[in-house]
Structures are given as structure tokens and as C-alpha cells.
Motif scaffolding. Structure first.
Motif, PDB file in Angstrom:
ATOM      1  N   LEU A  90     -32.513 -14.543  13.012  1.00 38.48           N
ATOM      2  CA  LEU A  90     -33.444 -14.921  14.072  1.00 38.48           C
ATOM      3  C   LEU A  90     -32.749 -15.280  15.380  1.00 38.48           C
ATOM      4  O   LEU A  90     -33.256 -14.977  16.469  1.00 38.48           O
ATOM      5  N   LEU A  91     -31.613 -15.957  15.286  1.00 36.66           N
ATOM      6  CA  LEU A  91     -30.964 -16.502  16.482  1.00 36.66           C
ATOM      7  C   LEU A  91     -29.677 -15.777  16.865  1.00 36.66           C
ATOM      8  O   LEU A  91     -29.195 -15.932  17.988  1.00 36.66           O
ATOM      9  N   GLY A  92     -29.116 -15.048  15.897  1.00 36.65           N
ATOM     10  CA  GLY A  92     -27.801 -14.456  16.146  1.00 36.65           C
ATOM     11  C   GLY A  92     -26.699 -15.500  16.128  1.00 36.65           C
ATOM     12  O   GLY A  92     -25.630 -15.301  16.701  1.00 36.65           O
ATOM     13  N   GLU A  93     -26.957 -16.630  15.461  1.00 35.44           N
ATOM     14  CA  GLU A  93     -25.975 -17.715  15.348  1.00 35.44           C
ATOM     15  C   GLU A  93     -25.755 -18.030  13.875  1.00 35.44           C
ATOM     16  O   GLU A  93     -26.601 -17.740  13.028  1.00 35.44           O
ATOM     17  N   ARG A  94     -24.616 -18.665  13.593  1.00 33.23           N
ATOM     18  CA  ARG A  94     -24.295 -18.971  12.200  1.00 33.23           C
ATOM     19  C   ARG A  94     -23.867 -20.427  12.068  1.00 33.23           C
ATOM     20  O   ARG A  94     -23.592 -21.126  13.050  1.00 33.23           O
ATOM     21  N   LYS A  95     -23.821 -20.873  10.816  1.00 41.83           N
ATOM     22  CA  LYS A  95     -23.264 -22.191  10.513  1.00 41.83           C
ATOM     23  C   LYS A  95     -21.765 -22.167  10.797  1.00 41.83           C
ATOM     24  O   LYS A  95     -21.141 -21.100  10.818  1.00 41.83           O
ATOM     25  N   LEU A  96     -21.168 -23.330  11.012  1.00 36.91           N
ATOM     26  CA  LEU A  96     -19.741 -23.391  11.334  1.00 36.91           C
ATOM     27  C   LEU A  96     -18.860 -23.180  10.111  1.00 36.91           C
ATOM     28  O   LEU A  96     -17.686 -22.853  10.245  1.00 36.91           O
ATOM     29  N   ILE A  97     -19.420 -23.373   8.928  1.00 39.36           N
ATOM     30  CA  ILE A  97     -18.708 -23.064   7.685  1.00 39.36           C
ATOM     31  C   ILE A  97     -19.592 -22.103   6.904  1.00 39.36           C
ATOM     32  O   ILE A  97     -20.735 -22.436   6.581  1.00 39.36           O
ATOM     33  N   SER A  98     -19.070 -20.930   6.631  1.00 38.02           N
ATOM     34  CA  SER A  98     -19.885 -19.919   5.974  1.00 38.02           C
ATOM     35  C   SER A  98     -19.052 -19.139   4.969  1.00 38.02           C
ATOM     36  O   SER A  98     -17.858 -18.890   5.186  1.00 38.02           O
ATOM     37  N   ASN A  99     -19.694 -18.736   3.879  1.00 40.57           N
ATOM     38  CA  ASN A  99     -18.999 -17.931   2.867  1.00 40.57           C
ATOM     39  C   ASN A  99     -18.598 -16.560   3.393  1.00 40.57           C
ATOM     40  O   ASN A  99     -17.674 -15.932   2.872  1.00 40.57           O
ATOM     41  N   VAL A 100     -19.302 -16.078   4.431  1.00 44.53           N
ATOM     42  CA  VAL A 100     -18.991 -14.754   4.958  1.00 44.53           C
ATOM     43  C   VAL A 100     -17.627 -14.738   5.636  1.00 44.53           C
ATOM     44  O   VAL A 100     -17.075 -13.669   5.898  1.00 44.53           O
ATOM     45  N   ASP A 101     -17.084 -15.904   5.939  1.00 46.14           N
ATOM     46  CA  ASP A 101     -15.765 -15.982   6.561  1.00 46.14           C
ATOM     47  C   ASP A 101     -14.639 -15.861   5.537  1.00 46.14           C
ATOM     48  O   ASP A 101     -13.464 -15.978   5.888  1.00 46.14           O
ATOM     49  N   GLY A 102     -14.999 -15.645   4.284  1.00 47.61           N
ATOM     50  CA  GLY A 102     -13.989 -15.548   3.242  1.00 47.61           C
ATOM     51  C   GLY A 102     -13.547 -16.896   2.721  1.00 47.61           C
ATOM     52  O   GLY A 102     -12.592 -16.995   1.940  1.00 47.61           O
ATOM     53  N   LEU A 103     -14.224 -17.962   3.148  1.00 51.86           N
ATOM     54  CA  LEU A 103     -13.875 -19.304   2.708  1.00 51.86           C
ATOM     55  C   LEU A 103     -14.657 -19.686   1.458  1.00 51.86           C
ATOM     56  O   LEU A 103     -15.747 -19.168   1.213  1.00 51.86           O
ATOM     57  N   ASP A 104     -14.091 -20.576   0.683  1.00 48.39           N
ATOM     58  CA  ASP A 104     -14.856 -21.250  -0.354  1.00 48.39           C
ATOM     59  C   ASP A 104     -15.570 -22.388   0.358  1.00 48.39           C
ATOM     60  O   ASP A 104     -14.960 -23.395   0.709  1.00 48.39           O
ATOM     61  N   LYS A 105     -16.870 -22.195   0.608  1.00 47.67           N
ATOM     62  CA  LYS A 105     -17.616 -23.114   1.458  1.00 47.67           C
ATOM     63  C   LYS A 105     -17.536 -24.558   0.970  1.00 47.67           C
ATOM     64  O   LYS A 105     -17.255 -25.478   1.742  1.00 47.67           O
ATOM     65  N   LEU A 106     -17.781 -24.778  -0.315  1.00 45.51           N
ATOM     66  CA  LEU A 106     -17.775 -26.133  -0.845  1.00 45.51           C
ATOM     67  C   LEU A 106     -16.389 -26.747  -0.738  1.00 45.51           C
ATOM     68  O   LEU A 106     -16.243 -27.922  -0.379  1.00 45.51           O
ATOM     69  N   ALA A 107     -15.354 -25.950  -1.040  1.00 47.43           N
ATOM     70  CA  ALA A 107     -13.982 -26.458  -0.958  1.00 47.43           C
ATOM     71  C   ALA A 107     -13.636 -26.845   0.476  1.00 47.43           C
ATOM     72  O   ALA A 107     -12.973 -27.862   0.715  1.00 47.43           O
TER      73      ALA A 107
END
Length: 220
Positions: A99-116
Motif C-alpha cells: 500500500l505504501l511502498g515502505e517496509r519495517k526496519l527489520i524484515s525477513n526479506v533482508d535475509g535476517l533472522d528477524k527474531l534474532a
């Protein structure tokens, strides 16, 4: 927690909004308040927030509920579902991206383990974690504003007579529409019959829906 109570009273909002707000955020806040023997005084009259979590053994599937006197508590996911939006995922990151073309600052799509990463920031970079949480709040506010969700709820309330935060209630909406018309004709609608006298109808066949678009917004 005490400062949070002060902020709510100082800002005096009409609505408290969030994403998975009642089942998660308010649940966590309620637990934290209980541990610290503090009352969440979110009511406009400085009264306590009334919160009930869904029990694991609850067969009725009743959701968690929150009520603050004089304010409306709204969950963005439930509001959008009620407004007939459809997404492959109702996760805030996915909806904000579409909808906005914006994302959360921590996201799984960045290859990160979000919870970790969240746990790491909690231990090592608390200000970065605060910034991440603030961005979530900004995204929710932007979605509500851009998609005019409050306007949708106000219009729906005017049409159905239901409270803003009540997202079900088709029977109540039907009653609100038809009972005044019946009364004006000089009729009194009967109460529901006794359970033992009630005749159950078999109902009808409901076909699977085939949406044409990823999402649909109601027009006013």
C-alpha cells in the motif's frame, strides 16, 4: 508503565490503533503491568483498561478483547478484513509494502533472522529497537490515513448502528435497520423463541469466492 499512563491521558486520543494490537501488543502490556502491580489507566475517565485474553481451551474461538472507557480500541488487521481487503499476507511489512511502498526496519526479506535481530538490538542497541518500534507505529498510522479506515468505520456505524470497534454483529445491524421500520408500521417484533421451540433451517450452499483483485476498498 506509569509514564505510558501519563502519555495516554496527556494526548487524550479518541482511538488507540495498532497491528495485531489487541491479541499481542495490549496482551504484552497487560502482562507487564500485572508483573509490576500497575494498572493501565487508558480510560478517558482515568479508569483501568479492561482486557481479556483468549484462553487456549476456549472452544468458542472468542478473540481477545480490550475496552478503554471513552476511547475506541482498533486493530488494523481486523478493520481491513472487515472492509473486504484481501492480501496474500496481513503481516504489517507485507501490507505496508503493497500500500505504501515502505517496509519495517527489520524484515525477513533482508535475509535476517528477524527474531534474532530484535533480541540482539534489545541487548545491544536499544535505541535502534525503539526506532524499529516507532516505524511500526508510523506505518500503521499511514495505512489508516491513506485507506481512510476511520472514515469507513464511521460510515458503517451510521448505516448499521454498530459501535466503531464492533466488527461482527450482522444480526444486530439487521435489528437496527428493521425494528424502527416495523414499529412505525404499528407492529411489535417478538422476542426470540425458546430454544426448544426453535426450528433450525438447513442453510444454503456457499460457493468459494474468486476475487478479481488483490484487494478491494469499499466506495462511499
Amino acid at each position: 508503565m506509569q509514564r505510558l499512563n501519563q502519555i495516554v491521558m496527556e494526548q487524550d486520543p479518541d482511538c488507540l490503533i495498532g497491528w495485531n494490537f489487541v491479541a499481542f501488543d495490549i496482551h504484552v502490556l497487560s502482562q507487564a503491568a500485572t508483573r509490576n502491580h500497575i494498572k493501565l489507566k487508558f480510560g478517558r475517565d482515568n479508569s483501568r483498561l479492561n482486557y481479556s485474553a483468549r484462553r487456549a481451551d476456549d472452544d468458542s474461538r472468542m478473540p481477545a478483547r480490550a475496552y478503554a472507557a471513552g476511547r475506541v480500541v482498533l486493530d488494523g488487521i481486523e478493520v481491513m478484513k472487515n472492509a473486504t481487503y484481501h492480501f496474500s499476507s496481513f503481516a504489517l511489512d507485507a501490507v505496508a509494502s503493497e500500500l505504501l511502498g515502505e517496509r519495517k526496519l527489520i524484515s525477513n526479506v533482508d535475509g535476517l533472522d528477524k527474531l534474532a535481530e530484535i533480541k540482539r538490538q534489545y541487548r545491544e542497541e536499544p535505541l535502534a529497537l525503539a526506532k524499529y518500534n516507532l516505524q511500526d507505529c508510523v506505518l500503521v498510522s499511514k495505512i489508516f490515513k491513506q485507506e481512510k479506515l476511520l472514515e469507513f468505520l464511521l460510515t458503517r456505524s451510521q448505516l448499521t448502528g454498530l459501535e466503531l470497534e464492533r466488527l461482527g454483529g450482522s444480526v444486530a445491524a439487521f435489528t437496527n435497520l428493521y425494528l424502527p421500520q416495523i414499529h412505525r408500521k404499528g407492529w411489535i417484533a417478538p422476542n426470540l423463541v425458546n430454544a426448544e421451540d426453535y426450528l433450525h433451517s438447513p442453510g444454503g450452499f456457499v460457493m468459494d469466492s474468486k476475487p478479481r483483485h488483490a484487494r478491494r476498498h469499499p466506495s462511499f
